[in-house]
Design an enzyme around this catalytic site. Structure first.
Site, PDB file in Angstrom:
ATOM      1  N   ASP A 254      30.448  16.578  73.315  1.00 38.29           N
ATOM      2  CA  ASP A 254      29.290  15.696  73.444  1.00 38.29           C
ATOM      3  C   ASP A 254      27.981  16.488  73.442  1.00 38.29           C
ATOM      4  O   ASP A 254      27.846  17.493  74.140  1.00 38.29           O
ATOM      5  CB  ASP A 254      29.419  14.906  74.749  1.00 38.29           C
ATOM      6  CG  ASP A 254      28.225  14.021  75.022  1.00 38.29           C
ATOM      7  OD1 ASP A 254      28.006  13.069  74.255  1.00 38.29           O
ATOM      8  OD2 ASP A 254      27.485  14.297  75.989  1.00 38.29           O
ATOM      9  N   ALA A 255      27.019  15.997  72.664  1.00 37.11           N
ATOM     10  CA  ALA A 255      25.616  16.442  72.714  1.00 37.11           C
ATOM     11  C   ALA A 255      25.473  17.953  72.886  1.00 37.11           C
ATOM     12  O   ALA A 255      24.827  18.435  73.826  1.00 37.11           O
ATOM     13  CB  ALA A 255      24.873  15.703  73.826  1.00 37.11           C
ATOM     14  N   GLU A 289      28.994  16.668  68.426  1.00 36.45           N
ATOM     15  CA  GLU A 289      27.850  15.751  68.272  1.00 36.45           C
ATOM     16  C   GLU A 289      26.609  16.606  68.455  1.00 36.45           C
ATOM     17  O   GLU A 289      26.442  17.238  69.498  1.00 36.45           O
ATOM     18  CB  GLU A 289      27.873  14.644  69.324  1.00 36.45           C
ATOM     19  CG  GLU A 289      26.694  13.697  69.183  1.00 36.45           C
ATOM     20  CD  GLU A 289      26.302  13.014  70.484  1.00 36.45           C
ATOM     21  OE1 GLU A 289      25.481  12.087  70.437  1.00 36.45           O
ATOM     22  OE2 GLU A 289      26.796  13.415  71.550  1.00 36.45           O
ATOM     23  N   ASP A 310      25.129  10.996  62.395  1.00 37.96           N
ATOM     24  CA  ASP A 310      24.282   9.848  62.721  1.00 37.96           C
ATOM     25  C   ASP A 310      23.429   9.415  61.535  1.00 37.96           C
ATOM     26  O   ASP A 310      23.063   8.234  61.428  1.00 37.96           O
ATOM     27  CB  ASP A 310      23.370  10.182  63.898  1.00 37.96           C
ATOM     28  CG  ASP A 310      24.082  10.072  65.239  1.00 37.96           C
ATOM     29  OD1 ASP A 310      25.118   9.393  65.310  1.00 37.96           O
ATOM     30  OD2 ASP A 310      23.606  10.680  66.213  1.00 37.96           O
ATOM     31  N   ASP A 311      23.102  10.338  60.642  1.00 37.81           N
ATOM     32  CA  ASP A 311      22.248   9.991  59.505  1.00 37.81           C
ATOM     33  C   ASP A 311      22.864   8.864  58.674  1.00 37.81           C
ATOM     34  O   ASP A 311      22.159   7.968  58.197  1.00 37.81           O
ATOM     35  CB  ASP A 311      22.031  11.212  58.611  1.00 37.81           C
ATOM     36  CG  ASP A 311      21.104  12.234  59.235  1.00 37.81           C
ATOM     37  OD1 ASP A 311      20.749  12.075  60.416  1.00 37.81           O
ATOM     38  OD2 ASP A 311      20.748  13.207  58.541  1.00 37.81           O
ATOM     39  N   HIS A 313      24.952   6.518  59.678  1.00 33.52           N
ATOM     40  CA  HIS A 313      24.803   5.272  60.438  1.00 33.52           C
ATOM     41  C   HIS A 313      23.382   4.736  60.362  1.00 33.52           C
ATOM     42  O   HIS A 313      23.161   3.540  60.131  1.00 33.52           O
ATOM     43  CB  HIS A 313      25.184   5.487  61.900  1.00 33.52           C
ATOM     44  CG  HIS A 313      24.798   4.338  62.773  1.00 33.52           C
ATOM     45  ND1 HIS A 313      23.569   4.282  63.397  1.00 33.52           N
ATOM     46  CD2 HIS A 313      25.441   3.185  63.089  1.00 33.52           C
ATOM     47  CE1 HIS A 313      23.487   3.144  64.071  1.00 33.52           C
ATOM     48  NE2 HIS A 313      24.612   2.464  63.900  1.00 33.52           N
TER      49      HIS A 313
END
Length: 574
Positions: A254-255, A289, A310-311, A313
């Site tokens: 995550d992140a 991510e 994410d791009d 999405h």
């Protein structure tokens, strides 16, 4: 396991060894069986203790006179504040000898244990796995399981990273879920959070301030001192714990952009290479991510397989909804052009200036990476749950047929596809933000959530109460209830069968394909040439005056459905 190690492990002959890094304290005792006995300092801030014990025994550390749970506990007797419990990782009897799957076969399904089934347990999730296998899912990705405060939450507020959250079941219940998945040919990824701890139940700061960096901070709390070897080892050992003791097929980190580390070798590099250096008997998959759109972690000699994209999405979301606020703004200017860029290169933002974007462009060139280095999706827990009311894309898209076309494009393009639980049958349930905090912390979460959306012109009304149990219950996905839902599930099953037959064999040649993407107005033509053959797509993403001409011998043709959106897909052998 050496003396300088975190947590408790059996060492044979009924004995267990306990380890703790606590360089800032004067005394450490290990309380077990009602007796607190002194631990032995073993150098460099480590304390160790060995005694006879058995699985199921409760224990805790008493540090300078105050009792605390083991920060590397494999389980807790109850909540995050009380005693820990010994767990024998070798007690479970595995039924399936699983060779895992190569990454190019991955079709990922992200799920939250608490809302995936009415029961919200590992056992209930196991019963649903045959449905996912029949759908064509080859990997499930479990949202974080590390124990957190209360009974319900997303999992990103975990404070005991080694302990599965008890509301879902026992450690062996989790092993049984993984075992059942493997028996059906499904791999299991786990989302892990190494960039922060949750706000309630993390006692490391009370007795080990050296674990945190006084000059660093993440968006969610104190920065972690990744420059210190013992701190790095806490998380690296955690990753190896999940992969080894639970036979997971990999991790989603995550992140990682929030992991601040100025060591000569960054924590992410050491983590990846340490995992790769160990022989697991099966391929292990590592997914990140990362808001930075980095490419260097996914080259042939790098330790990571893939990253959430994410791009993709954002461009699709803007195309289907017309929304243009916040981080959607740059993607709302020309979403068709952004989709064409993503089909060609993976990322949209690759360091170039962007319209309505940040003055500091983000990203690195990505066209040289394998297509499977990008996990593409129409929804995930963030993009759905971080909306005020948790609406899914199919609930807010202005054209249902356009959503159908973009579903097919996402599942058949040569990237790694991911479905968010319930989207496969157009669930009517939202996925809302929920926690189980009390007192001042609960009120702070309520207030912060309301303030977060007050600045959005498109939102009016009250944000669902994140602390209310009803908010959690509303997010359970349920089952298909009517013909439209069952028809969409059949459509997704058909698409994944086409992918398995026609696309996956091409991806076995896991290198950058020769790629040609041409855009003319609202239409895109794309082809990816792999050694075994070529995948062709012709896509209309808006109004057009000419008739849509399908490709020769298409494996899928959506051009004759009503509306301006259309898709034709074909493959040709070399």
């Amino acid at each position: 396991m050496g003396a300088a190690s975190w947590g408790a492990q059996p060492v044979g002959d009924g004995r267990w060894r306990f380890g703790l890094w606590a360089p800032d304290i004067g005394e450490a005792r290990l309380e077990i069986g009602g007796i607190a006995l002194p631990a032995r300092p073993s150098g460099d801030g480590w304390w160790s203790f060995e005694t006879e014990a058995q699985a199921g025994d409760a224990y805790r550390w008493v540090i300078d006179g105050t009792p605390y749970p083991d920060p590397a506990a494999r389980a807790q007797a109850a909540d995050v504040h009380g005693p820990s419990v010994l767990v024998d990782p070798a007690a479970y009897r595995w039924r399936n000898d699983w060779p895992s799957r190569p990454w190019h076969e991955a079709v990922v399904y992200e799920l939250h244990l608490g809302t995936f089934t009415p029961e919200g347990t590992f056992a209930a999730a196991s019963a649903e796995l045959p449905r996912l296998a029949a759908l064509g899912i080859t990997m499930i990705e479990l949202m974080p399981l590390a124990q957190f405060e209360g009974s319900r939450g997303w999992g990103y507020d975990g404070v005991l990273p080694y302990a599965p959250h008890p509301a879902y079941g026992t450690p062996d219940d989790l092993r049984a879920l993984v075992d059942a998945a493997h028996g059906l040919g499904i791999g299991v990824l786990l989302d892990v959070v190494y960039n922060h701890f949750g706000p309630s139940g993390n006692y490391l700061g009370a007795w080990c301030p050296s674990f945190f960096h006084p000059e660093h901070a993440s968006p969610w709390g104190a920065g972690i001192a990744f420059e210190i070897p013992a701190v790095r080892e806490y998380f690296i050992a955690n990753a190896l714990h999940w992969i080894g003791e639970y036979r997971l097929d990999g991790l989603r980190l995550d992140a990682v952009h929030a992991i601040e580390d100025h060591s000569p070798v960054h924590f992410l590099d050491e983590l990846g290479h340490r995992i790769r250096a160990r022989e697991h008997g099966r391929p292990i998959h590592l997914v990140t991510e990362d808001e930075r759109n980095l490419a260097r972690y996914f080259t042939a000699d790098a330790p990571y397989d893939s990253t959430w994209n994410d791009d993709w999405h954002h461009a699709v979301h803007c195309l289907l909804t017309g929304e243009a606020e916040s981080y959607y703004a740059p993607f709302a200017v020309d979403p068709v052009g952004d989709i064409a860029t993503a089909l060609a290169d993976g990322y949209v933002e690759q360091g170039q200036p962007r319209p309505d974007g940040d003055e500091r462009p983000r990203g690195e060139r990505s066209g040289h990476l394998p297509r499977t280095a990008f996990v593409n999706f129409l929804g995930n827990h963030d993009q759905v749950g971080n909306r005020a009311r948790g609406e899914r894309l199919h609930q807010i898209a202005t054209d249902p047929h356009a959503y159908r076309v973009m579903t097919a494009l996402t599942l058949l393009a040569p990237f790694t596809p991911m479905l968010f639980m319930g989207d496969e049958f157009l669930t009517e349930a939202p996925f809302q933000f929920f926690v189980d905090f009390e007192g001042e912390l609960a009120e702070a979460v309520r207030k912060g959530r309301a303030q977060e959306f007050a600045r959005f012109s498109s939102f009016a009304g009250e944000v669902p109460d994140p602390v209310a149990r009803e908010t959690f219950l509303a997010s359970r996905i349920g089952r298909p209830q009517h013909d439209a839902q069952r028809e969409h599930a059949a459509f997704v099953r058909h698409l994944l069968a086409l992918r398995r037959e026609h696309v996956t064999p091409l991806l076995a040649w896991n290198r950058q394909p020769a790629c040609i993407v041409r855009r003319e107005g609202e239409e895109i033509e794309a082809s990816w040439s792999f050694a075994p053959g070529t995948l062709h797509m012709r896509i209309r993403l808006g109004a057009g005056t000419a008739d849509f001409a399908p490709l020769p011998r298409p494996i899928l043709q959506l051009a004759d459905a009503p509306g301006p959106f259309a898709l034709s897909v074909a493959t040709t052998p070399e």
